[in-house]
Design an enzyme around this catalytic site. Structure first.
Site, PDB file in Angstrom:
ATOM      1  N   SER A  51       1.275   3.501  -3.399  1.00 52.06           N
ATOM      2  CA  SER A  51       0.851   4.502  -4.384  1.00 52.06           C
ATOM      3  C   SER A  51      -0.511   5.094  -4.048  1.00 52.06           C
ATOM      4  CB  SER A  51       0.802   3.873  -5.775  1.00 52.06           C
ATOM      5  OG  SER A  51       2.072   3.417  -6.174  1.00 52.06           O
TER       6      SER A  51
ATOM      7  N   GLU B  69      13.162  -4.220  -3.737  1.00 46.51           N
ATOM      8  CA  GLU B  69      12.156  -4.298  -4.794  1.00 46.51           C
ATOM      9  C   GLU B  69      12.755  -4.060  -6.165  1.00 46.51           C
ATOM     10  OE1 GLU B  69       7.966  -2.162  -6.169  1.00 46.51           O
ATOM     11  OE2 GLU B  69       8.804  -1.768  -4.191  1.00 46.51           O
TER      12      GLU B  69
ATOM     13  N   GLY C 254       0.829  -1.195   0.000  1.00 49.57           N
ATOM     14  CA  GLY C 254       0.000   0.000   0.000  1.00 49.57           C
ATOM     15  C   GLY C 254       0.864   1.245   0.000  1.00 49.57           C
TER      16      GLY C 254
END
Length: 718
Positions: free
Chosen positions: A128, A243, A126
């Site tokens: 963007s 990421e 959670g």
């Protein structure tokens, strides 16, 4: 890397490959592009977990495997190669688990890490928000303290698999009194909590993995905060290295690339060039990912390197689609099977590649700021400092004669580095020689170091003693080339490096029986004529005519003849690239327009970032080729990568220098003129790309993958 670890990783790779193949052959999944995001199969993830392939880098006390990030890279890249359905565990394993390990309380670690490892919970991200766009720090979701915890209010969007996940990582603002980068906190939110509303969003492929998630006064217990409240920005930027630094940012369209390789076992020349370019990029990006994993194993958070990997990797993924369109004779029918279906999947997924995990613009801002703030790479061996001390101040426009520093370089034995002492060399290895050659390129010093060392290596390969003094290697033109009749050589070769200064020539020739042989010719022998010439940089590139010149016959021509020279020139190119980037960093940092430094303009930063990324990729490609001891295919990849980098960096450097850079008053031209010249020597990037494409496609996709993932652990020392 130790031999035991190498063996362990080889065994692990074979196990993962066999497992994925078994599931595929049983029809339990069909390979697809972008499977790490779109292939959601909890059963597959739980099976991986049962084999110890989820949370494998985490401590054993939580059920983890206590293994290296290199081991995890082996697992993930084999699954990505297969296009396997890994999305159910991907976010938790890649990102959330490491964040909990680093910042979570002991209670949070004991609660969630075992659940992730067993595949009993799954996570979504959670981050963007529609209002914030790519400016992650300007989130509007807020969290306020209440008795026993926090209340979260706000909306998150583009949240993949929120409708399937059990938990969400949520970035929210807990204090609005400071700057936008302050007062952010990270939360673990149970998606079954009251006040959570998940709404579907369908993407271009018609898939439902995106969602909008609304948090309407959702209660989060106090112990579900990651780290210290308000420290979220520092934490999230470190997590983004996890990421961005993985091979999922490179291999989203790999199943399509494998189909291209399988389809074109005997590619046409143009197709071979395009395939060779793609495989050169892929192998180099993969090596960069390997280094990122090593850095993480060492406790670092390689933010810049991960940003480079993600930026260049996502561009590569999209370019695979265009390669397939050019090479495969298929219609991009989204409902088709096989190659056509993979192409449709890749094309429709591609718009998201450069957006998710940080847009290209955001990544390039990170890269540009890092380039402006940091110096050049620290030297590990001391050779860089030695070379810089010797060569500093000796660069400039070549005048065709040996510079005074040549005597110093010769006395130090640099031209003999890489050649055994018993054959007249200075000992050492290819890595040390490449370091010295790179330094000559970095300091823009025109001297026949590369050429003399190259001749020595060629002679040593043939078991021949290397005499002292400058030398040149003659690469004859295509066709018949140089002719050998008995002990006399005839023919003409053009663009011979430093022929005018050579005391001897090393040349391949064809004898009366049509056999290629290696010969040595004294430069002052009767029948040898040198006609001066130069490249764009003004460096000697002479023509040499042999008219029945007496030779010494050495032996067979080694396959590595041209490759050795090409690799050394690629190393020199890395040095010139570094200087061009350094000049540009200095210029845009000091030069002002409209009352502020150029680096503050986004377009300038984006151009500088592209230059820095290309330098990183070129350095990685050359280091890989050196670590592979000059392997022909690795050299081909290095030439392709450095030539492309030369074009990009020179263009960007002159664009950012403006009018100042197009005169000889500024030293930039000493680097860029070399970059323009060197990219077209030794056959140029097209020749090497075609060679690489033809050689690798003949092997088939399995062998190509083995080449891409070959262990080049020694490269980490460069």
């Amino acid at each position: 890397m130790t031999e035991d670890l190498t063996t362990d990783l080889t065994t692990l790779r074979a196990q993962v490959r066999a497992f994925a193949r078994e599931w595929q052959e049983q029809g339990r999944f069909v390979p697809k592009c972008d499977a790490w995001l779109r292939g959601h199969d909890p059963e597959f993830s739980r099976e991986l977990a049962a084999r110890g392939w989820v949370g494998m880098t985490w401590p054993a006390e939580f059920g983890g495997g206590d293994r290296s990030n290199l081991a995890r890279l082996v697992v993930t890249e084999e699954l990505l190669r297969a296009g396997a359905p890994v999305a159910a565990h991907w976010m938790g394993d890649r990102q959330i688990g490491p964040a909990i390990l680093r910042y979570g309380s002991p209670e949070l670690q004991k609660t969630y890490l075992p659940l992730i490892i067993r595949g009993d919970v799954s996570f979504c991200l959670g981050m963007s928000e529609t209002e914030s766009g790519s400016d992650l720090a300007s989130v509007h979701t807020v969290a306020g303290p209440v008795l026993g915890g926090w209340r979260v209010r706000g909306r998150k969007i583009w949240t993949s698999h929120a409708h399937r996940a059990t938990h969400a990582y949520v970035l929210a603002r807990t204090d609005a009194s400071g700057s936008k980068h302050e007062g952010l906190s990270e939360f673990i939110v149970d998606l079954s909590s009251a006040g959570v509303d998940i709404r579907p969003i369908f993407d271009l492929r018609g898939d439902h993995h995106f969602n909008e998630v609304v948090f309407d006064d959702v209660f989060v217990p106090a112990d579900h905060v990651l780290g210290e409240p308000g420290n979220g920005w520092q934490q999230v930027t470190e997590q983004l290295a996890f990421e961005r630094g993985g091979m999922e940012r490179v291999l989203s369209t790999y199943p399509l690339l494998a189909a291209v390789v399988a389809h074109t076992t005997t590619p046409a020349p143009d197709a071979a060039v395009r395939i060779g370019e793609a495989l050169a990029r892929l192998a180099t990006l993969r090596q960069l990912a390997w280094w990122v994993a090593i850095a993480i194993d060492g406790g670092a958070a390689p933010v810049q390197q991960a940003a480079v990997l993600k930026d260049l990797g996502t561009l590569f993924e999209g370019d695979v689609n265009e390669l397939a369109r050019a090479v495969l004779e298929v219609e991009p029918d989204p409902f088709a099977e096989g190659e056509a279906g993979l192409l449709a999947q890749g094309v429709l997924a591609a718009p998201g590649f450069t957006i998710r995990g940080g847009t290209t613009e955001v990544l390039r801002t990170i890269i540009a700021r890092s380039a402006a703030a940091a110096g050049r790479p620290a030297d590990q061996s001391g050779l860089r400092a030695v070379a810089d001390d010797v060569l500093s101040g000796h660069g400039g426009d070549p005048d065709g004669s040996l510079p005074p520093v040549w005597a110093t370089v010769s006395d130090l034995g640099w031209p003999g580095v890489g050649t055994p002492e018993e054959l007249g060399g200075s000992g050492g290895g290819l890595a040390e020689l490449a370091e010295f050659v790179e330094a000559a390129g970095r300091h823009t010093v025109a001297l026949p170091l590369l050429e003399t060392a190259w001749a020595g290596l060629v002679l040593a390969t043939a078991g021949h003693t290397v005499p002292a003094g400058p030398a040149a290697v003659v690469l004859p033109p295509s066709g018949d080339g140089l002719k050998l009749a008995g002990t006399e050589l005839s023919g003409t070769a053009s663009r011979v490096h430093w022929a005018r200064a050579a005391e001897r020539f090393v040349a391949p020739a064809r004898d009366a029986d049509g056999k290629q042989v290696l010969v040595v010719v004294a430069a002052g022998a009767p029948g040898v004529t040198v006609v001066p010439g130069a490249n764009l940089a003004g460096e000697p590139r002479d023509s040499v005519r042999f008219d029945n010149a007496a030779v010494e016959r050495i032996g067979e021509v080694p396959e590595s003849l041209a490759a050795t020279g090409a690799l050394l020139q690629a190393a020199a190119t890395v040095g010139a690239l570094e200087t061009a980037v350094a000049h540009t960093v200095a210029h845009v940092t000091v030069r002002e327009q409209f009352g502020r430094p150029l680096i503050k303009f986004q377009a300038v930063g984006a151009t500088l970032a592209r230059m820095e990324s290309q330098l990183t990729l070129a350095r990685t490609a050359v280091a890989s080729a050196v670590a592979a001891s000059g392997d022909l295919d690795r050299v081909a990849a290095a030439v392709v990568i450095t030539a492309a980098a030369a074009t990009e960096v020179a263009r960007g450097a002159h664009q950012l220098h403006g009018a100042m850079g197009v005169t000889r008053e500024h030293p930039l031209h000493l680097a860029t003129r070399r970059l323009w010249s060197w990219r077209d020597e030794f056959g140029g990037e097209r020749y090497w790309a075609r060679l690489l494409g033809e050689r690798l496609t003949r092997l088939g996709p399995d062998a190509v993958w083995d080449w891409v993932t070959e262990d080049l652990s020694e490269a980490e020392d460069r």
